[in-house]
Design an enzyme around this catalytic site. Structure first.
Site: not given
Length: 273
Positions: A224, A253, A95
């Site tokens: 995600d 995610h 991320s």
């Protein structure tokens, strides 16, 4: 606990497990190095030296008022690499951490970095604009900032549901993962998590991706809900010179369950090539 001192004097926590070629893990927002514990143990068990740091303002690192920006995050990572005198490094970033390792590698890592793995990563850029019409509207990130200020404790519990895909019909919800997401989020400083929203959403990593000269594995779940694949990995793969795109059907995610197991195998295989 081990710390390094950043260029501005900030104290940055890190942990190091195992011995061998170094693999540095960079965590997502609003978490800490502990989010990578399973992968760190896996790599250490496979003969690597697994290292992870808490981004400034997060976890056990100093809660600085300034420096909560992507360039400083990358510079802090450079300080860690220099302090530990590391070479032949593999980088793994999730991320926001995916953006951090890409920027570090492009601007500081020449001659030190050998491979990169990004997972659910924010590059090339998340926010919608005339140049990026498929991106996420700025209002979504304004809502995140408002929720962080209003009641971040409740917000971390709510955010954990789409983060791990627990809001999908039939999902096996883990209260433990929700609690862990909340725990790590509450360790982070308010100003740091607030400032970081602009950094993960508005930073443009296009040139960083184009400047990478080493192999990169771009891993992403196709469900995600936090960093949609169509506006991240699907674009990033076209910007890098030596990239491999790995898509995980149905994966969220957050890294957990069967997705975590498959990702771990793929990281080990990629680093061993």
């Amino acid at each position: 606990m081990p710390f390094i001192t950043a260029a501005d004097g900030a104290q940055i926590f890190y942990k190091k497990w195992g011995s061998g070629r170094p693999v540095i893990f960079s965590h997502g927002w609003p978490l800490s190095a502990d989010a990578w514990d399973v992968e760190m143990k896996l790599l250490a068990d496979h003969g690597y030296c697994a290292i992870a740091h808490d981004r400034r303002g997060h976890g056990r690192s100093e809660q600085t008022w300034t420096g909560n920006d992507m360039d400083t995050y990358a510079a802090d990572l450079a300080g860690l690499v220099d302090a530990l005198d590391l070479t032949d490094i593999s980088l793994v970033g999730h991320s926001t951490g995916g953006g951090e390792v890409v920027r570090y590698a492009a601007r500081h890592g020449q001659g030190r970095v050998s491979k990169i793995v990004t997972v659910g990563a924010v590059p090339p850029i998340m926010v919608r604009s005339e140049r990026n019409p498929e991106g996420t509207p700025i209002e979504a990130f304004d809502d995140i900032r408002a929720n962080v200020l209003a009641d971040r404790s409740a917000f971390w519990q709510d955010l954990a549901l789409p983060f791990y895909g627990f809001n999908r019909e039939g999902a096996a919800v883990s209260k433990g993962l929700i609690d862990e997401f909340w725990r790590l989020g509450m360790q982070a400083g308010l100003s740091a998590v607030y400032d970081c929203v602009a950094q993960f959403s508005e930073t443009d990593f296009t040139e960083d991706l184009q400047n990478l000269q080493v192999p990169i594995l771009i891993a992403h779940g196709d469900d995600d809900q936090i960093v949609p694949i169509h506006d991240s990995a699907a674009k990033a793969i076209d910007l890098v010179k030596h990239g491999t795109l790995r898509i995980y059907p149905g994966a969220s995610h957050g890294i957990h369950g069967a997705y975590q197991a498959a990702l771990g195998r793929d990281i080990v295989e990629f680093l061993g090539e």
